[in-house]
Design a protein around this motif. Structure first.
Motif, short mmCIF file in Angstrom:
data_model
loop_
_atom_site.label_atom_id
_atom_site.label_comp_id
_atom_site.label_asym_id
_atom_site.label_seq_id
_atom_site.Cartn_x
_atom_site.Cartn_y
_atom_site.Cartn_z
N GLN A 95 -1.71 3.60 4.17
CA GLN A 95 -2.88 2.92 3.62
C GLN A 95 -3.15 1.57 4.29
OE1 GLN A 95 -2.66 2.18 -0.63
NE2 GLN A 95 -4.87 1.91 -0.85
N GLY A 137 0.81 -1.21 0.00
CA GLY A 137 0.00 0.00 0.00
C GLY A 137 0.84 1.26 0.00
N ASN A 138 0.17 2.37 -0.17
CA ASN A 138 0.84 3.66 -0.05
C ASN A 138 1.05 3.99 1.42
OD1 ASN A 138 0.81 4.09 -2.88
ND2 ASN A 138 -1.31 4.79 -2.77
N LEU A 139 1.79 5.05 1.67
CA LEU A 139 2.06 5.45 3.05
C LEU A 139 0.76 5.68 3.80
CD1 LEU A 139 4.29 6.20 5.07
CD2 LEU A 139 4.06 8.58 4.29
#
Length: 322
Positions: A59, A55-57
């Motif tokens: 997420q 995931g993104n930061l």
């Protein structure tokens, strides 16, 4: 992969209970691709560390939960827009985990205000089954429906993937054993790709109005016997193997006599589940009704089995190995 419908998961908190295992890893990729904020809750969250980089930061959140404790459940489900229950086991207090326990999980999700709840059951479960796994799975479905009437229940067949413990296990055994015993050789299976199951769950979460309150069978596009499955794996490995199709009486004796030992080939309960097969009944909607076109095992098998060929990726598939 089937074309995804427009969904509303972007930015929503989706909590996946029991999400640190095989299905959870693949479901995480599906939900993160849809923009969901993913909370993976399990008894041992360290097993889900590999999901974090997907995931993104910010997420992905990992959380510890004991689904048998109401306070633990309430804490981990707080703020969830949607919940997926992947909790299941073959041993231990199955009623507390996937029988009445599934009903408690559904009730906690409803109390937390979740708009969507997807419960993962299994094909062929029955409240009349003599196998605790099958019986408690069926009782769990009833408990979920009573606690969260708008829940979506999905019943997958045996799931396969490049990191599974089913097809890959047979791949390893066939590579090592010149004579391969086959338990329940005539048992019928309708294996389903784990990523197709993940997409189906994502679609159910994305549109709870359309899919809530329904039960779906998630099965692949082809039916194979256990013997056929083993033969196809051997062919993909480029290996010539003799398969000893064991009669059910012999298989049952082996399972009963050795199933309690660590590393046993099969337990008595596993044998009974295998013998019963895992094929869609067709009495409820299927995976295509969730907008997914299932992919066959043959689409992947040659590529996945290269690691088990005599000379690995440098071996010629057409050359039969011992």
């Amino acid at each position: 992969m089937s074309k995804r419908p427009t969904d509303s998961l972007a930015g929503k908190i989706v909590t996946v209970l029991g999400g640190s295992g095989f299905v959870g890893r693949h479901l995480a990729q599906e939900l993160l691709a849809r923009g969901a904020r993913l909370r993976v809750a399990s008894r041992n969250p360290q097993k889900a560390f590999s999901i974090k980089p997907l995931g993104n930061l910010g997420q992905v959140q990992l959380a510890r939960v004991d689904v048998t404790r109401p306070d633990s459940l309430a804490a981990v489900l707080a703020g969830s827009d949607a919940v997926v229950n992947l909790v299941g086991a073959f041993a231990g207090n199955l009623d507390a985990l996937q029988g009445k326990g599934a009903g408690r999980i559904a009730a906690a999700a409803k109390a937390a205000g979740a708009a969507a709840f997807v419960h993962i059951s299994a094909l062929g479960t029955s409240t009349e089954s003599g196998v605790d796994y099958s019986r408690t799975k069926a009782e769990g479905e009833q408990a979920v429906r009573a606690a969260f009437p708008a829940a979506t229940i999905v019943r997958p067949s045996l799931m396969f993937g490049p990191d599974d413990k089913f097809v890959m296990m047979f791949g390893q055994l066939i590579a090592r054993m010149p004579v391969m015993p086959v338990f329940a050789p005539d048992a019928k299976l309708q294996p389903v790709f784990v990523d197709d199951v993940a997409e189906a769950i994502g679609n159910a979460l994305a549109d709870p109005v359309a899919h809530g309150g329904k039960t779906y069978e998630l099965a692949g596009p082809e039916v194979l016997s256990m013997l056929e499955l083993n033969q196809r794996i051997a062919a993909a490995e480029g290996r010539s193997r003799h398969f000893a199709a064991l009669p059910d009486t012999v298989s049952g004796v082996i399972a009963t006599a050795t199933g309690w030992l660590p590393g046993a080939p099969i337990t008595s309960d596993q044998f009974e589940l295998l013998r019963a097969g895992s094929v869609a009944s067709g009495t409820v909607p299927g995976i295509t009704d969730l907008g997914v076109t299932p992919r066959p095992l043959g689409l992947f098998l040659d590529r996945w089995m290269t690691q088990f060929r005599k000379h690995g990726r440098f071996g010629a598939k057409g050359a039969r190995a011992a």
